[in-house]
Scaffold this motif. Structure first.
Motif, PDB file in Angstrom:
ATOM      1  N   LEU A 111      -1.853 -14.322 -18.251  1.00  0.00           N
ATOM      2  CA  LEU A 111      -1.442 -13.400 -19.304  1.00  0.00           C
ATOM      3  C   LEU A 111      -1.258 -14.138 -20.627  1.00  0.00           C
ATOM      4  O   LEU A 111      -1.615 -13.624 -21.698  1.00  0.00           O
ATOM      5  N   PHE A 112      -0.721 -15.345 -20.552  1.00  0.00           N
ATOM      6  CA  PHE A 112      -0.538 -16.159 -21.764  1.00  0.00           C
ATOM      7  C   PHE A 112      -1.891 -16.495 -22.395  1.00  0.00           C
ATOM      8  O   PHE A 112      -2.029 -16.486 -23.623  1.00  0.00           O
ATOM      9  N   VAL A 113      -2.886 -16.784 -21.562  1.00  0.00           N
ATOM     10  CA  VAL A 113      -4.229 -17.069 -22.075  1.00  0.00           C
ATOM     11  C   VAL A 113      -4.802 -15.840 -22.761  1.00  0.00           C
ATOM     12  O   VAL A 113      -5.421 -15.930 -23.834  1.00  0.00           O
ATOM     13  N   LEU A 114      -4.563 -14.660 -22.174  1.00  0.00           N
ATOM     14  CA  LEU A 114      -5.100 -13.430 -22.751  1.00  0.00           C
ATOM     15  C   LEU A 114      -4.460 -13.097 -24.093  1.00  0.00           C
ATOM     16  O   LEU A 114      -5.054 -12.384 -24.906  1.00  0.00           O
ATOM     17  N   PHE A 115      -3.254 -13.591 -24.330  1.00  0.00           N
ATOM     18  CA  PHE A 115      -2.623 -13.384 -25.627  1.00  0.00           C
ATOM     19  C   PHE A 115      -3.471 -13.972 -26.750  1.00  0.00           C
ATOM     20  O   PHE A 115      -3.398 -13.521 -27.904  1.00  0.00           O
ATOM     21  N   GLY A 116      -4.269 -14.980 -26.406  1.00  0.00           N
ATOM     22  CA  GLY A 116      -5.137 -15.592 -27.407  1.00  0.00           C
ATOM     23  C   GLY A 116      -6.152 -14.630 -27.975  1.00  0.00           C
ATOM     24  O   GLY A 116      -6.629 -14.814 -29.107  1.00  0.00           O
TER      25      GLY A 116
END
Length: 278
Positions: A111-116
């Motif tokens: 999910l943190f990666v998708l925030f990018g």
């Protein structure tokens, strides 16, 4: 009219509309090519005669003799090629890890990666500039390549593609005493070629056409990519006396992109059709 005839007429209408839109999109490209074949003297008098003889190849001869343009082209090839290779390697490894490996915090990290995907490049450009300046990476290939390796879309695409592959393939390979890396490298990775080709094309196009970061990071002419170099060669596009030469540069810059797309377009079709079937 019968329903079949109505459907046929509708399909013909849609086809005609698509052909018309395609021709409209081709007009600027055709116009650019025709301008590149005219002498700069003729275009200085008027650009209305672009579709009338005489034509000349002097602009293409001049660009082939210009070592600076060829150097910019080489820089773009290096930056775009290495960026694409790095994104494919990192995205494939990350996608396999998120899709197949079970480790603490996996879903939160994904999910943190998708925030990018939601953070525009302009929001971090000042911080990135300061960081690369402190590391003395400006005016270098690492400085031009490293920002492009952060590809959240690539991680997302490869993760979803790996998840769509049946896990029975992993289990069968593990029963044959294959390691997890061997499962990834020899069993699963070859099945993701369509997704990798699609990601590679999009990454190459994005890196090749990137103007914002190379303009900031490359301040020396010998480190310019083709986009920055072409823009720097003409200050006033409307009043330039070398319009034919400028259009030739644009055509010259577009040829590698067309070649890449023609060679790998079938993989895009496979990736899109495969996703639709799943």
């Amino acid at each position: 009219m019968t329903p079949a005839q109505i459907k046929s007429v509708r399909d013909v209408g849609v086809l005609v509309a698509l052909i018309g839109l395609g021709l409209i999109m081709l007009v600027p490209l055709i116009w650019t090519v025709m301008l590149s074949l005219k002498s700069n003297g003729d275009l200085l008098r008027s650009t209305a005669n672009a579709f009338h003889a005489p034509y000349t190849g002097e602009n293409y001869t001049a660009i082939m003799q210009n070592s600076q343009v060829l150097h910019w082209l080489l820089n773009s090839v290096i930056v775009s090629g290495l960026t694409t290779l790095g994104v494919l390697i990192l995205s494939s490894l990350a996608g396999y890890g998120f899709a197949r490996l079970d480790f603490p915090g996996r879903d939160k990290l994904f999910l943190f990666v998708l925030f990018g995907l939601a953070i525009p490049e302009q929001a971090v450009i000042i911080t990135r500039h300061q960081m690369f300046s402190a590391l003395h990476l400006h005016n270098s290939f690492p400085g031009l390549i490293l920002p492009g390796l952060a590809a959240p879309f690539g991680v997302f695409l490869m993760t979803q593609y790996f998840r769509a592959i049946p896990k029975e393939l992993d289990e069968a390979a593990l029963l044959d005493n294959a390691s997890k890396f061997k499962v990834f490298w020899q069993v699963l990775l070859p099945l993701t070629v369509p997704a990798q080709a699609t990601l590679g094309i999009f990454t190459f196009l994005s890196s090749w056409n990137d103007y914002w970061w190379p303009l900031i990071s490359a301040t020396r002419a010998d480190m310019f990519t083709l986009t920055v170099g072409l823009a720097s060669s003409q200050i006033n596009f409307a009043q330039t006396s070398g319009l034919g030469y400028l259009m030739t540069q644009a055509v010259f810059a577009s040829v590698p992109i067309l070649i890449v797309y023609i060679l790998f377009q079938k993989y895009i079709v496979k990736a899109v059709s495969g996703a639709a079937v799943r």
